[in-house]
Structures are given as C-alpha cells and as structure tokens.
Design a protein around this motif. Structure first.
Motif, mmCIF file in Angstrom:
data_model
loop_
_atom_site.group_PDB
_atom_site.id
_atom_site.type_symbol
_atom_site.label_atom_id
_atom_site.label_comp_id
_atom_site.label_asym_id
_atom_site.label_seq_id
_atom_site.Cartn_x
_atom_site.Cartn_y
_atom_site.Cartn_z
ATOM 1 N N TYR A 245 34.332 36.099 41.843
ATOM 2 C CA TYR A 245 35.442 35.157 41.960
ATOM 3 C C TYR A 245 36.587 35.853 42.668
ATOM 4 C CZ TYR A 245 39.721 32.773 40.373
ATOM 5 O OH TYR A 245 40.959 32.165 40.315
ATOM 6 N N VAL A 246 36.981 35.322 43.817
ATOM 7 C CA VAL A 246 38.117 35.848 44.562
ATOM 8 C C VAL A 246 39.349 35.077 44.113
ATOM 9 C CG1 VAL A 246 39.108 36.214 46.846
ATOM 10 C CG2 VAL A 246 36.632 36.453 46.508
ATOM 11 N N GLY A 247 40.170 35.739 43.313
ATOM 12 C CA GLY A 247 41.330 35.084 42.748
ATOM 13 C C GLY A 247 42.469 34.940 43.743
ATOM 14 N N ALA A 248 43.466 34.135 43.335
ATOM 15 C CA ALA A 248 44.625 33.914 44.203
ATOM 16 C C ALA A 248 45.368 35.215 44.485
ATOM 17 C CB ALA A 248 45.567 32.896 43.557
ATOM 18 N N GLY A 249 45.295 36.155 43.553
ATOM 19 C CA GLY A 249 46.008 37.417 43.718
ATOM 20 C C GLY A 249 45.156 38.543 44.267
ATOM 21 N N ASP A 251 43.560 41.155 46.879
ATOM 22 C CA ASP A 251 43.842 41.825 48.143
ATOM 23 C C ASP A 251 42.698 41.483 49.098
ATOM 24 O OD1 ASP A 251 45.265 44.203 49.675
ATOM 25 O OD2 ASP A 251 43.092 44.544 49.795
ATOM 26 N N GLU A 252 43.024 40.930 50.263
ATOM 27 C CA GLU A 252 41.984 40.408 51.153
ATOM 28 C C GLU A 252 41.028 41.506 51.614
ATOM 29 O OE1 GLU A 252 41.650 37.049 54.572
ATOM 30 O OE2 GLU A 252 43.365 38.417 54.719
ATOM 31 N N LYS A 253 41.560 42.633 51.998
ATOM 32 C CA LYS A 253 40.707 43.726 52.471
ATOM 33 C C LYS A 253 39.790 44.219 51.360
ATOM 34 C CE LYS A 253 40.905 48.275 54.708
ATOM 35 N NZ LYS A 253 41.812 49.350 55.227
ATOM 36 N N ALA A 254 40.343 44.353 50.150
ATOM 37 C CA ALA A 254 39.533 44.816 49.026
ATOM 38 C C ALA A 254 38.446 43.796 48.677
ATOM 39 C CB ALA A 254 40.432 45.079 47.815
ATOM 40 N N ALA A 255 38.774 42.505 48.746
ATOM 41 C CA ALA A 255 37.783 41.472 48.458
ATOM 42 C C ALA A 255 36.651 41.508 49.467
ATOM 43 C CB ALA A 255 38.451 40.095 48.451
ATOM 44 N N HIS A 256 36.996 41.705 50.730
ATOM 45 C CA HIS A 256 35.959 41.792 51.769
ATOM 46 C C HIS A 256 35.043 42.998 51.520
ATOM 47 C CE1 HIS A 256 38.386 39.278 54.922
ATOM 48 N NE2 HIS A 256 38.073 38.607 53.836
ATOM 49 N N ALA A 328 36.949 27.395 42.804
ATOM 50 C CA ALA A 328 37.167 27.432 41.361
ATOM 51 C C ALA A 328 38.648 27.202 41.097
ATOM 52 C CB ALA A 328 36.718 28.764 40.771
ATOM 53 N N ASN A 329 38.923 26.446 40.063
ATOM 54 C CA ASN A 329 40.305 26.105 39.725
ATOM 55 C C ASN A 329 40.855 27.116 38.722
ATOM 56 O OD1 ASN A 329 42.739 24.814 39.401
ATOM 57 N ND2 ASN A 329 41.944 23.241 38.024
ATOM 58 N N GLY A 330 40.995 28.360 39.158
ATOM 59 C CA GLY A 330 41.565 29.397 38.308
ATOM 60 C C GLY A 330 40.518 30.255 37.628
ATOM 61 N N PRO A 331 40.945 31.357 36.998
ATOM 62 C CA PRO A 331 40.021 32.323 36.380
ATOM 63 C C PRO A 331 39.159 31.720 35.281
ATOM 64 C CG PRO A 331 42.218 33.267 36.601
ATOM 65 C CD PRO A 331 42.343 31.815 36.937
ATOM 66 N N ALA A 347 29.180 39.069 36.478
ATOM 67 C CA ALA A 347 30.204 38.357 37.239
ATOM 68 C C ALA A 347 31.421 39.258 37.366
ATOM 69 C CB ALA A 347 30.588 37.044 36.558
ATOM 70 N N GLY A 348 32.105 39.140 38.506
ATOM 71 C CA GLY A 348 33.279 39.964 38.746
ATOM 72 C C GLY A 348 34.432 39.145 39.288
ATOM 73 N N ILE A 349 35.622 39.706 39.171
ATOM 74 C CA ILE A 349 36.816 39.082 39.714
ATOM 75 C C ILE A 349 37.497 40.061 40.653
ATOM 76 C CG2 ILE A 349 38.108 39.772 37.635
ATOM 77 C CD1 ILE A 349 39.986 37.389 38.175
ATOM 78 N N ALA A 350 37.917 39.543 41.801
ATOM 79 C CA ALA A 350 38.724 40.323 42.733
ATOM 80 C C ALA A 350 40.160 39.810 42.639
ATOM 81 C CB ALA A 350 38.200 40.167 44.160
ATOM 82 N N THR A 351 41.045 40.630 42.138
ATOM 83 C CA THR A 351 42.444 40.231 42.004
ATOM 84 C C THR A 351 43.295 41.457 41.725
ATOM 85 O OG1 THR A 351 43.991 38.757 40.867
ATOM 86 C CG2 THR A 351 42.326 39.817 39.509
ATOM 87 N N GLN A 352 44.568 41.373 42.118
ATOM 88 C CA GLN A 352 45.547 42.409 41.765
ATOM 89 C C GLN A 352 46.409 41.953 40.597
ATOM 90 O OE1 GLN A 352 43.569 44.216 44.126
ATOM 91 N NE2 GLN A 352 45.382 45.442 43.634
ATOM 92 N N ASP A 353 46.091 40.793 40.038
ATOM 93 C CA ASP A 353 46.863 40.207 38.938
ATOM 94 C C ASP A 353 46.192 40.513 37.603
ATOM 95 O OD1 ASP A 353 48.165 38.638 37.094
ATOM 96 O OD2 ASP A 353 47.950 36.759 38.195
#
Length: 425
Positions: A245-249, A251-256, A328-331, A347-353
């Motif tokens: 899950y690529v969250g709203a927070g 980092d684009e480079k880290a998610a890639h 997805a509508n949020g975490p 499952a994993g989440i990509a976020t800085q939040d």
C-alpha cells in the motif's frame, strides 16, 4: 487403483509406505543423537553441495530441459533452476544453520511448593513428511530442518525436480549423514513420479503424522483436505501473493524502490502481487509507478479488473509478469483489502507518516507486516537467518510465517520430584 483416494495407485502407496517404514526405523536413534553429530551432518551436507556442484548442476539441467520441453513457464523454470551461485548460497545457509546453538530439551517452568518441579520438554515428532514441487533447493531446506530438529523424514517431489532431488539425496545428504555416524535411511525421497504418491503420503497417520505441504494453489489445498480426512496434520503453504500500500505520505523514490525490490523474482510467493495506492494521490502517483513497472517488464492490471483483486499472478504461467493496481481509501481500508481479499501472507505500507503506518500495521492480520520494507523479506533465511520448510499462513495457533526447525517439536509437560535428576540436554 485404490478406490478411496482418487488418483492413488497401489504401487505409489507401497513405495511411500516403504520409505516411511525405513525412516521410522531410524527415528529413535536420531532423536537421541548428539548436538555434535547433528551439526557435523549439516556441515557435511554444506561441504558436499560445494564439492558435488558439477554433478548437481548436470542433473538439474536434465530436469530443466524436460520441463522446458513440457512447456513450463519461465517463472517456474527459474524456481527449478540450480546454478553454481545458488548452490553456493545454499551451502552458506546450511553452515549458518549448523552453527545455531541447540535449545535445551528441558526447561523448568515452575518449582512448586509441594516439592515437585514442572518442566516443559521438547520432543521430535518422529517422522515428518514433505511434499513440494519444482523447487530442488527445498530438498535441502527441509532435510536440514528435519535433521536439526532430530526428525526423520519422507520427502516427495514431482517429476520436474526428481532428478535434482535424487542427486541431492544420493550424493550429498546420505553420505554426509553416514560420515557423521547417523543412519542415512532416516531421510527418504519417494522414487515415484506419479502425483498419487502425494496422496499416499498424507494418508498414513500411524507412520507420518505430520506433513509439510509446500506448493501452490488448488493441488496443495486438495492435499490438505485429504490429510484431514485421514487424521494427518499439515503445515501447508498453498497460497501467497504480497500486498504493498503506497500511502499518501509515501516518499515517491522510496516507494519506487520498494516496488522494484519486491519484483526481483516473479515465481515466489512473497513477491508484489497487489499494489494499492491511496486514492488521494492515485492520479498523481500512478504515472510514475507505471513507468517503474514498465521498466521492470511488468504489466499493470488496472481497474476495472476482470479477475479477483487478490488473484495470485505467480500461479499464472502465462501472465506471471503482472501486478494488480487499485485504489485504497486510507490505511485501514488497505489493510481490510489485504485481510479479506488476499491469502494473508504478507502486506506492507510505504509511508513517512508514523500514524498511517501504525493504523495499517495494527489492522493487518496476516503472517508478515512491513513498513518501508519489501515483503520479499518474509523468507526463513532473510527474516530469521535460518532455512525454512515453508511459510504457514493458517489462522490458528501454532507456527505461522516461515517455519524452521524450532517449530518441528512436540511439547510435553513433565512433573517430577524437585530433587530428582532430570536431563537438561
């Protein structure tokens, strides 16, 4: 043909039973073997993997040629392949396992006021079966875990990997056991190509009470149902497919980078399968993510989907190089999708939040949860620094996630006078 199990032939049943009887005959001595002998055998396996490398690769090339002629997909051929570097890695992992300190067999739980002591004792199961398909490296993964836990074993693989597995047993495992003073017959490989041997393996609770089922999809689930019918317990690894899950927070480079790291191999269960993007940034992030997938040679299945959202692409030989993409509508919503529509492997989440990460991780109930880390880490050696017998995703008490030798014991409670001599070996 035995009428009570579809597809089981008498010859397969007899072959499996003969292997189980041979393994059982040496199980008691193996249970009493010293730590030194056990670890010497595992180190001997590692050494012979190196010295017999040319022979092993030759046997594997015969398997690869036959599988390619039969139309096996590139992703599955990759799982079947043994190379020099892969064999070197297997040997290194075996050396690590050999050097893991054995845990005490007996542990004191309570010194009771009535003069009695309550102990917890770990006992081997006896004979453990294992069924796996076109992955010859699993032959050594499981054999080494059985040895470390002092369990005898009956291994069964399909025709695709049989030559490779036979070479590993005959020229690596058996001689290493003999050199360490252990009976090589405690680890058996069923010499039968027919799938009916798998059904036979899960039908002998008096000889093989536990069977590790390591495979993919419907065939493994069917074996689990057959085992239950006969009263045989299983540790099953039938389904996989990881979620990111690529969250709203994020980092684009880290998610890639996470996407790239999660797709280094396509025929494995913990690869990226379902990519969820927070709907608040979906339109913004999707183009960059599609560029990453295109660069990796991966097709994106975009909504609306003509398949279930959790469809496992690694099991689709023609379309393994595919990832499902959705919103997805949020975490919390992302975690619910992962819980309800996928196998529950990882499952994993990509976020800085941190708040978003906590919400996702607390809601996800699968075997492995990851924050800014690839789900490819859900692997015995990568996660626990130990080879594994498989990854169990059952939603019941017991070993879950990567299963190692530490999970292959029976617990026994022992009560004895506090003054009596109880072995702590």
């Amino acid at each position: 043909m035995n009428s009570d199990t579809p597809g089981r032939t008498t010859s397969a049943h007899e072959a499996v039973r003969a292997c189980a009887v041979q393994a059982q005959q040496g199980a008691t001595a193996l249970a009493r073997a010293s730590d030194t002998a056990i670890d010497a055998a595992i180190l001997g396996i590692a050494e012979r993997v190196t010295t017999a490398q040319r022979m092993l690769v030759t046997a594997n090339q015969e398997d690869l040629a036959a599988a390619a002629s039969a139309g096996m997909s590139p992703a599955l051929l990759d799982r079947l392949r043994l190379t020099g570097p892969r064999l070197d890695t297997m040997a290194a992992e075996l050396r690590v396992l050999a050097n893991v300190v054995h845990e005490p067999r007996d542990t004191v739980l309570e010194e009771r006021p009535d003069g009695l002591t309550l102990w917890e004792r770990r006992r081997p199961v006896g004979v453990i079966g294992a069924n796996f398909e076109a992955r010859p490296n699993v032959t050594l993964d499981i054999a080494s875990q059985l040895l470390k836990s002092r369990n005898a074993g009956v291994l069964r693989t399909g025709s695709a990997a049989l030559r490779s597995s036979q070479a590993l047993l005959a020229h690596v495992v058996g001689p290493a056991l003999s050199d360490a003073g252990l009976d090589p017959d405690v680890l058996q490989l069923v010499p039968h190509k027919d799938r009916s041997a798998a059904y036979a393996l899960v039908s002998m609770p008096e000889l093989v009470p536990l069977v590790i089922l390591r495979g993919s999809g419907d065939s493994t689930r069917d074996l689990g149902r057959e085992a239950a019918r006969h009263g045989v317990r299983t540790l099953a690894h039938a389904d996989g497919g990881a979620v990111l899950y690529v969250g709203a927070g994020a980092d684009e480079k880290a998610a890639h980078q996470l996407i790239t790291d999660s797709l280094d191999r396509l025929g494995v269960c913990n690869r990226l399968n379902l990519l969820l993007i927070d709907e608040s940034v979906y339109d913004e992030r999707l183009p960059g993510i599609l560029e990453v997938l295109q660069r990796l040679g991966i097709a994106a299945s975009l909504p609306p989907h003509a398949h279930p959202r959790g469809y496992e692409w690694s099991l689709d030989p023609q379309r393994a190089a595919t990832v499902t993409v959705d919103k997805a509508n949020g975490p919390l919503h992302a975690a619910q999708i992962a819980n309800d529509e996928t196998s529950g492997l990882a499952a994993g989440i990509a976020t800085q939040d941190p708040a978003a990460a906590t919400e996702f991780l607390d809601a996800y109930t699968g075997a492995g949860a990851f924050w800014n880390a690839t789900t490819r880490l859900l692997d015995g050696f990568k996660l626990l620094r130990l080879p594994e017998t498989g990854i169990n995703i059952d939603r019941v008490p017991g070993p879950r996630g990567p299963v190692t030798f530490r999970d292959l014991y029976l617990r026994q409670y022992l009560v004895a006078p506090s003054s009596g001599p109880i072995s702590r070996a």
